[in-house]
Design a protein around this motif. Structure first.
Motif, PDB file in Angstrom:
ATOM      1  N   ARG B  15      -4.044 -33.871  35.932  1.00 24.18           N
ATOM      2  CA  ARG B  15      -2.809 -34.138  36.666  1.00 24.18           C
ATOM      3  C   ARG B  15      -2.974 -35.340  37.599  1.00 24.18           C
ATOM      4  NH1 ARG B  15       2.520 -33.658  35.997  1.00 24.18           N
ATOM      5  NH2 ARG B  15       3.188 -31.511  35.818  1.00 24.18           N
ATOM      6  N   ALA B  18      -3.677 -38.676  36.050  1.00 24.22           N
ATOM      7  CA  ALA B  18      -2.553 -39.249  35.320  1.00 24.22           C
ATOM      8  C   ALA B  18      -1.787 -40.246  36.173  1.00 24.22           C
ATOM      9  CB  ALA B  18      -1.624 -38.144  34.878  1.00 24.22           C
ATOM     10  N   TYR B 364      -1.888 -37.531  30.390  1.00 28.31           N
ATOM     11  CA  TYR B 364      -3.084 -36.738  30.624  1.00 28.31           C
ATOM     12  C   TYR B 364      -4.218 -37.281  29.776  1.00 28.31           C
ATOM     13  CZ  TYR B 364       0.424 -33.614  32.464  1.00 28.31           C
ATOM     14  OH  TYR B 364       1.461 -33.088  33.172  1.00 28.31           O
TER      15      TYR B 364
END
Lengths: 529, 366, 289, 550
Positions: B15, B18, B364
């Motif tokens: 997360r 990203a 991701y």
């Protein structure tokens, strides 16, 4: 928005005066039936109401500084919210506005104007000082006003007390009071340093206040309470929308979104007339469409060549092609029938191939090849007219090679630079101005390179002549000279056309300058539901 | 498929990581955007300089005397060399000051921002209103035609949209206006008489049910929002017809492509319904190209609608720019051009961001 | 002579005929319409009853009689102008689109093939041009240089070329990573060969789709420019300007302006039908169920 | 091994019964029969292996069992009865509700069959939740449990990953978990391990087999690899051109195949060629390192020698760097350090530095003939181009040579005008070979040239290559992951792993007496024609692991 919209269509417009033109002739050919019968009695104007106007002119660059006024919208703006010294009434007669009376003397070289007790919108009185500052805005080396040439003849302006202004002119000009009706010569309130706050509505003195203004979009006028003349200004307010697209303008009229529009699409005029609740009016104007030749450039330096070209165009056909018949035939001089001193006696030049061939032969030629520069920038149908001209000239032995010039640079790169072009003139307020600007030898815009000694001397003497009959004679001769020897071919004279919904009413007689009562319809017309 | 929030361990790996590539992309694109803006300003400046005539000439018109034009030029500062004028404009622009329009007078400065501001708002309003109608409709139609491809519905929608894109937009506007004008007398017009009478009377009765929409979208600051929406119905309908075909066809093409993917067949073999497959499995994988074409059309709604503005008398920014080009009002042209370019750049950037955000491969890392 | 020589390649025409035998109705329709337009365009002077610029009758004459579709605002025969319009409009559109594809397509493929600074340079320039609204750009250019037909073509081609560049670059980008491109490169092939023989045939499908759309958009661009006053100048007949010239009539339910609009729409639809068929054939894409 | 395997099934109606099934496929504007009347019977809990070459109709048959005809296919005859229901006449909605719930499907490419936009867990539980069989929470718990059973690492978390975040082997297990989610009666496995490396394949096979047996799920296992099917299936059916040519219990099938065709399916494994004598060095590579984008190192200090006229096989799994090595030799990827000497001269790094003649001498044949041939060029253009380009042949001379080359690859001149799309996979690869030969090379690099092909075709291509080598004396560098291929063609073998050279030697040395653990692992993972191979291998490995732990 159209390339065809020549910015100067309005600028070079002219102000008509005194009802010298017969009303019957002046009034449009195509007035909707019924508008006249009522108009005769419609003395009692209804007060109040709001009129919505769809105006074809107007750009985001428009300003409220009179020196930049150029097109129809700003002319309307000027007459609606600015006062002048003098004004042409709806009876086509000159009348005082801020000036109560005037008097010329010294062979029309000195003019004295007495001011009435008028007020600016902010309530302060109009004084001689304001008038001088307003006119001076257009004078001097530094001026950025377009009216510089209009007042170039003014040598000196002085105040004689608060209520008298004295103009000293370089040369005598019998027309000077008419010149002061010019839409750029607005009288505004001067500040102490002699400058003027054009933005402030309080400094204007016209019949209406400019309540809201988005350049190129809309303007909202509201009745000024303190305008001196209670007979002017019937509407409580008027909202003007700039609708540059002709179809949109016409649709807005048809749906009733606006009450009145200028310049309806000529091609669909008949259908617009047929629409319920819509009236179309048209009236002869001062404008002319045509072609200009340099009189000093071969082959046009030979008058017989010029005459051959003048006899080589089918004017009726041109009128149909360019204006669908909504106009008049021109006679190759700049003074249209709407002018005061128009000479109707001059024989009309017609399409006469034999005569044209005769002139060509006299010039020692059997055939001729000439280039003609044209563009829709000159007038919308300039190229169509040129093509018609080309086909008219073919049997005579003249080969017309049409050069389609770029529209955007037409007036800067083609006009005055190429010897044979399509042109469009809006006319000038007076015969003198028209001739001085475009036919006087050495004038900057003498676009035919015309130079005739007799013409020059007539021009000078007519200007200072106060006797009207003599002036008529002199201007008549000048028209004849240009007609016989000039480099102007003016085959068509367009009408001014407008349309409105039947709730809009106006007096029987209306001004002949431009369209819509000399663009003064807001202050003169009314609404009757 | 969406809500697994109650299941622990939702914050899967990657997360935080990203954000980094996303931010990098955005920053890089913004940097390139600035370069583009700079180049646009030069191109525009040079083009305006190359045009015949200048502001003084254009505003004073043909009848102005040469001395007047010269005096006007001096007042505008045109006696300075072009490069100097450009640099001083640039210096202001960098600080967010786009200068003032050449129509300014001493004592009556018309700041470019003040001229553009309300018009920009108008333009965005119309664009937003159109987008709200057109984008969902286009995607829905695209999805449905992709789902029922080859059906009568598909062919009809395709044919109609093809027709709308092959007609000039001002003409669409005129036809809509005509329908409003003739709503109570359609059967009497030539068009009405040309059609068989049952059809024209049918159209006529449908038209007469239609409210009398305003053909003018003239608005001002006192127009209320409801009035504004009412007046903008025809313009936004016109624009919807103009842009919907492109977006719809793209959605359809992309979806058909995606529908050929093995995971779509897998979806069928998993016993999922067609609608679920299209909206849940196909669309999420089609967002990137759809976003691109939507961005393109939104940009068009902002930069390309001058014709519709003219027809409906709507004071948007397109007309302003055309006017400014005509009169050579350089500061206004520059500001408009930069706004247009920035719009284009930002919308494309948004499309790219959508492409990244909707693609887990880019969002991701492994 | 080996058999290889005697049994030469199937000509594209016979291939087309073979294709058409299996084509569905829409493809036939498209091909027929395009052929009809082509014939009109090529033989306009022979087919049209009048010249495009000839004022042959009174303005706005009714349909029938000498003037099958009546006359326009100047009294020119509408049918003749429509036929000449095919020649002018389609001619201009063909030249413009070809020019755009030649320029944009070549640059796009080269950019995809070589990448690096060349790609960056081209892409940045294209960005700049794409971020200036095309109407404004055309207005600037045509105002500066005049709206003659060559200028119009160059302007529209340059604007279209930016779009084509993007597409060609993206499409070629997918092809240049293929093994056969590598093989050709390692074989030592020149750039011209790579572009013309290896890449181009493989990106024809998207390019042709785009060609069809761009081709039709040329009409619309000309119509929009006519609206702004810088379109094709009279008396040249082109459908875009004809729609514009007669547009005011639509407010009265007069269908004259619908004719050129319908001419454009019909051609657009025909072209798209043919392209759909082409795509169906080449990609084997089963668009139908 | 499993006792139930040889036991007779419970009597009664079979779970799935297919009778006289006929399916047509649409291509080239026509309908062709794909399946021509196949009968099939499957009991509850039974695993049927379906084997055949590509185009034999085995996938179509598998899908028809779900009442599903692929796009472009239509069922023209026969019946399909699942659990007493006629699958061909059930309304679509009822079929839909059975799919995923009662009959599940495991596709060949898990990477393509998982929606890249959604997390694994969401996709795993989708059918159960959409069909209203399970609540979301329960379904998730069940999925996690199944992940664990399939020995997915970190079973509780892996569901929150996106498909691209897990490896191919893990994806294939997740897909099995997805199929098992609703505890179906029947699972169709469509070549589930074909795309995997051998070492991974072993693991996946083992875990699949375990789950299917645990839940006593019936299965149809489709594969082209008999050895793999043998590990899974109770019974095997061989399909060819849409007809069942042979059907028998697994052991019987392996022990005494009835038809020649069945025997030929593993012929490639039987192929073996005598080692050629040693010769001089043709190409030598010393200390070579290379990689992509200046930072991703793929090859690390590789040194090897290739002898003239012999075949060097480079073996490794995906990611071992073997294909990069091929590209470095052919000049597509630049050398970072080290050097290559070819025919006594230093080989410039990168093809741009090489002369046209040098480029001609080293030719390469690619793994995928689909992408190696320009789809818009005809066979004639493809083969003719090197003739024009390198040898300057024109006109008749060129045309004659093209036909000669076509003869050489055992294809006739009728193929001259064909486009690659009109050729079969084997034919395409032959054209690639002809194109390489057209240049008259001295060294040909074969990069996985047979891995995309069916067994039989593989055999033919390998034989062809072998013949050509004998005729023309070409040196081969043969890159492959398939040990059988190595055995069939190599003189020398190099084993690569992780960009490094693991082991090197003659074929006999490397294959029979591997020195390195990795080589050993690789060799032991190759499925054998023995139904007990997997069981044995797992036992061995477990034993080994225990031993290692001790």
């Amino acid at each position: 928005m159209h390339a065809s919209d020549n910015k100067d269509a309005g600028i070079i417009g002219s102000i008509n005066r005194r009802g010298l033109i017969k009303t019957a002739g002046a009034f449009g050919l195509a007035l909707a039936a019924g508008s006249f019968s009522l108009a005769g009695k419609a003395k009692a104007a209804v007060k109040g109401g709001n009129m919505k106007v769809g105006c074809s002119f107007g750009q985001t660059t428009d300003s409220v500084e009179p020196g930049t006024y150029a097109h129809g919208f700003s002319i309307m703006l000027s007459y609606t919210c600015h006062a002048k010294l003098t004004v042409v009434g709806s009876d086509n007669k000159l009348q005082g506005d801020i000036a109560e009376s005037w008097e010329g003397s010294d062979q029309a070289r000195k003019w004295v104007f007495k001011l009435r007790s008028a007020q600016f919108h902010d309530g302060s009185a109009v004084t001689a000082k304001d008038v001088i500052a307003s006119i001076n805005h257009h004078r001097g080396d530094k001026t950025t006003s377009n009216s510089k040439s209009v007042v170039a003849n003014v040598k000196n302006i002085t105040a004689d007390g608060d209520k008298t202004v004295v103009f000293d002119l370089e040369t005598g000009d019998a027309d000077f009071p008419y010149i002061l009706t010019d839409y750029q010569l607005a009288i505004c309130k001067a500040k102490d340093d002699g400058t003027i706050d054009w933005q402030n509505d309080g400094s204007r003195a016209g019949p209406y206040q400019l309540a809201e203004f988005e350049p190129g979009v809309r303007a909202l006028f509201k009745k000024a309470d303190n305008y001196w003349n209670p007979d002017v200004g019937h509407l409580a307010s008027a909202e003007v929308l700039i609708i540059t697209d002709a179809t949109a303008r016409q649709n807005a009229l048809l749906t009733g979104d606006v009450d009145i529009i200028d310049r309806p699409e000529i091609r669909t005029l008949a259908m617009l007339q047929g629409a319920p609740g819509v009236k179309v009016e048209e009236m002869a104007g001062f404008r002319f469409h045509g072609f200009t030749m340099f009189c000093d450039t071969p082959p046009f330096d030979n008058n017989d060549v010029r005459m051959a070209l003048k006899y080589g165009i089918d004017r009726e056909a041109a009128l149909n092609v360019a204006l669908a018949g909504h106009g008049k035939i021109g006679n190759d001089h700049p003074i249209t029938p709407a002018y005061r001193f128009y000479d109707p006696e001059i024989p009309q030049i017609t399409y006469d191939p034999d005569r044209a061939a005769h002139h060509l032969k006299k010039a020692g030629l059997t055939s001729l090849n000439v280039d003609l520069s044209a563009s829709s920038a000159a007038y919308a149908s300039a190229v169509d007219c040129s093509l018609l001209y080309q086909s008219n000239l073919k049997p005579i032995g003249i080969n017309l090679n049409i050069i389609n010039e770029p529209a955007d640079s037409y007036w800067s790169n083609v006009w005055l630079k190429k010897p044979f072009i399509a042109t469009d003139w809006g006319g000038r307020p007076t015969e003198d101005l028209m001739f001085s600007v475009a036919f006087k030898s050495g004038a900057a815009w003498n676009d035919t390179h015309f130079n005739n000694p007799r013409f020059e001397s007539l021009l000078l003497s007519a200007r200072a002549e106060l006797d009207e009959a003599k002036r008529r004679e002199m201007y008549g001769e000048m028209q004849r000279i240009v007609h016989d020897e000039g480099g102007l071919i003016a085959p068509i004279l367009p009408n001014n056309i407008w349309a409105y919904r039947s709730r809009v009413k106006h007096a029987e007689s209306i001004s002949k300058a431009w369209e819509l009562d000399g663009w003064q319809f807001i202050s003169r017309w009314w609404i009757e539901d | 498929m969406t809500d697994v929030a109650e299941v622990p361990g939702r914050t899967g790996p990657g997360r935080q990581r990203a954000i980094v590539p996303l931010l990098g992309t955005v920053l890089q694109r913004l940097g390139l955007g600035l370069v583009t803006l700079f180049m646009v300003s030069i191109v525009i400046y040079l083009s305006i300089e190359a045009l015949p005539g200048d502001f003084a000439q254009s505003i004073l018109g043909r009848s102005a005397s040469p001395e007047t034009v010269e005096a006007y030029r001096q007042m505008l500062g045109f006696d300075r060399p072009p490069i100097e004028r450009y640099l001083s404009w640039m210096a202001g622009a960098v600080h967010g000051d786009f200068g003032s329009s050449l129509t300014s007078r001493p004592g009556a400065v018309r700041a470019v921002s003040a001229i553009i501001g309300p018009r920009l708002y108008n333009t965005f309003f119309l664009a937003a209103m159109t987008a709200i109608i057109a984008v969902p409709l286009a995607i829905l139609l695209g999805a449905l035609t992709a789902l029922y491809r080859g059906s009568f519905f598909d062919r009809a929608v395709n044919g109609l949209t093809l027709m709308t894109i092959s007609v000039p937009e001002f003409f669409i506007a005129y036809i809509l206006c005509y329908l409003v004008i003739s709503k109570d007398m359609f059967a009497m017009t030539q068009l009405g008489q040309l059609l068989p009478s049952w059809l024209s009377s049918g159209i006529g009765s449908v038209l007469s049910l239609m409210p009398k929409l305003p053909t003018l979208a003239a608005i001002n600051e006192s127009t209320t929002i409801g009035e504004r929406i009412w007046k903008l119905l025809l313009p936004s309908l016109t624009l919807t017809l103009v842009i919907i075909a492109h977006m719809m066809r793209m959605t359809r093409a992309v979806l058909i492509n995606v529908l050929a993917s093995p995971y779509i067949e897998m979806g069928r073999l998993k016993g999922l319904s067609s609608a679920w497959i299209v909206f849940k499995h196909a669309l999420p994988n089609a967002w990137a190209p759809i976003a691109t074409v939507v961005a393109f059309n939104l940009a068009y709604l902002i930069v390309g609608v001058v014709v519709v503005e003219v027809v409906f008398v709507y004071p948007g920014i397109g007309q302003l720019m055309v006017d400014a080009v005509r009169s050579r009002d350089m500061p206004v042209v520059q500001a408009c051009a930069l706004i247009f370019a920035a719009t284009y750049i930002v919308l494309n950037l948004v499309a790219d961001v959508i492409a990244i955000v909707t693609n887990p491969r880019l969002m991701y890392s492994r | 002579m080996t058999p290889a020589v005697t049994r030469r390649r199937r000509s594209w025409f016979s291939r087309l005929l073979k294709e058409m035998r299996h084509a569905r109705f829409t493809a036939w329709f498209g091909v027929l319409v395009i052929l009809a337009y082509a014939i009109l365009a090529l033989f306009a002077p022979q087919i049209a009853p009048y010249n495009e610029a000839t004022v042959a009758g009174q303005p706005y004459m009714a349909w029938g009689g000498h003037f099958l579709l009546g006359t326009d605002q100047l009294g020119r025969d509408v049918l003749s102008r429509l036929i000449y319009g095919a020649r002018n409009t389609v001619g201009i559109a063909v030249i413009t689109t070809c020019l755009a594809f030649l320029l944009g397509g070549t640059l796009g493929i080269v950019a995809a093939l070589y990448g690096g600074w060349l790609d960056q340079l081209c892409s940045r320039i294209v960005d700049v041009f794409m971020s200036i609204p095309s109407v404004i750009f055309a207005l600037l250019f045509l105002s500066a240089f005049g709206s003659s037909i060559p200028n119009l073509i160059v302007t529209l081609a340059a604007l279209d070329a930016t779009r084509v560049f993007r597409l060609a670059r993206a499409a070629a980008g997918n092809v240049v990573v293929m093994d056969f491109i590598q093989i050709a490169r390692v074989r030592g092939e020149s750039a011209v060969w790579l572009i013309r023989r290896e890449i181009l045939p493989n990106i024809m499908a998207p390019l042709i789709v785009e060609f069809g759309l761009r081709f039709c958009f040329v009409f619309l661009s000309i119509a929009a420019l006519s609206f702004l006053g810088v379109g094709i100048q009279p008396p040249t007949a082109d459908w875009g300007s004809m729609v514009r010239e007669n547009a005011a009539l639509i407010s009265y339910g007069n269908i004259t302006p619908l004719l050129p609009a319908a001419a454009i729409a019909l051609l657009t639809i025909a072209i798209n039908f043919v392209i759909d068929w082409y795509l169906y054939r080449t990609s084997g894409l089963r668009d139908e169920r | 091994m499993n006792a139930s395997k040889s036991e007779p099934r419970q009597k009664g109606a079979p779970l799935l019964q297919i009778a006289g099934l006929k399916v047509d496929g649409f291509s080239d504007d026509r309908w062709h029969p794909i399946v021509k009347g196949v009968d099939l019977r499957l009991e509850r809990g039974e695993i049927l292996g379906l084997i055949g070459e590509s185009g034999a109709g085995k996938s179509t048959l598998g899908l028809v069992a779900m009442g599903y005809a692929k796009p472009g296919c239509r069922i023209t005859g026969g019946s399909v009865t699942f659990d007493g229901k006629d699958m061909l006449s059930l309304p679509e909605e009822e079929l839909r509700l059975m799919r995923g719930s009662r009959i599940a499907y495991v596709a060949q490419s898990a990477a393509a069959s998982f929606n890249p936009s959604h997390r694994l867990l969401d996709q795993t539980i989708e059918t159960a939740v959409r069909h209203g069989l399970l609540g979301r929470r329960l379904a998730a718990a069940r999925a996690v449990e199944m992940f664990g059973k399939l020995r997915l690492p970190r079973a509780a978390e892996i569901g929150f990953r996106f498909p691209h975040q897990v490896s191919g082997g893990q994806l294939q297990r997740a897909m099995t978990a997805m199929a098992m989610e609703c505890r179906p009666d029947l699972i169709i496995f469509d070549e589930p391990t074909t795309a995997l490396d051998v070492t991974t394949q072993v693991e996946v096979l083992a875990s699949m087999r375990e789950v299917v047996r645990e839940f006593n799920t019936a299965a149809i296992y489709i594969s082209h690899d008999l050895a793999v099917v043998a590990q899974m299936a109770d019974r095997i059916m061989v399909l060819r051109h849409g007809i069942a040519v042979e059907e028998a219990p697994t052991r019987k099938m392996l022990a005494e195949p009835e038809t020649e065709y069945t025997r030929s399916l593993w012929s490639v494994r039987a192929m073996s060629q005598a080692e050629r004598p040693e010769t001089d060095t043709h190409l030598s590579i010393e200390g070579l390192s290379s990689g992509y984008a200046k930072s991703v190192k793929v090859l690390d200090d590789v040194s090897l020698k290739v002898q003239r006229g012999r075949t060097l096989a480079i073996v490794g799994e995906s990611g071992s760097g073997k294909s990069t090595l091929a590209q470095v030799i052919s000049g597509m990827v630049p050398v970072w350090s080290g050097k290559m000497v070819f025919e006594g001269q230093v080989l410039p790094s990168g093809f741009r530095g090489r002369s046209r003649d040098l480029l001609r001498k080293i030719q390469m044949i690619y793994q995928s003939p689909d992408t190696a041939l320009n789809p818009r060029h005809t066979v004639e253009e493809i083969i003719g181009r090197p003739l024009e380009f390198y040898l300057g042949l024109r006109g008749e001379e060129r045309d004659r040579r093209v036909v000669e080359l076509l003869d050489m690859i055992e294809m006739g001149s009728q193929f001259l005008d064909r486009l690659p799309g009109e050729l079969s996979g084997g034919q395409k690869q032959r054209v690639c070979i002809a194109r390489a030969l057209a240049a008259k090379p001295s060294l040909v690099i074969c990069d996985e040239v047979t891995s995309a092909l069916d067994q039989l075709v593989q055999t033919e291509i390998l034989k062809l290559l072998d013949t050509l080598q004998q005729e023309l004396g070409i040196t081969y560098v043969f890159i492959t992951h398939d040990i059988a291929t190595v055995r069939a063609i190599a003189d020398q073998v190099v084993v690569m792993n992780g960009g490094k050279l693991v082991e090197q030697g003659s074929r006999a040395q490397v294959l029979e007496t591997p020195q390195q653990d990795y080589t050993n692992l690789l060799l032991s993972s190759v499925p054998e024609m023995d139904p007990d191979w997997l069981t044995r291998l797992l036992a061995e490995r477990r034993g080994g692991a225990i031993a290692a732990a001790n």
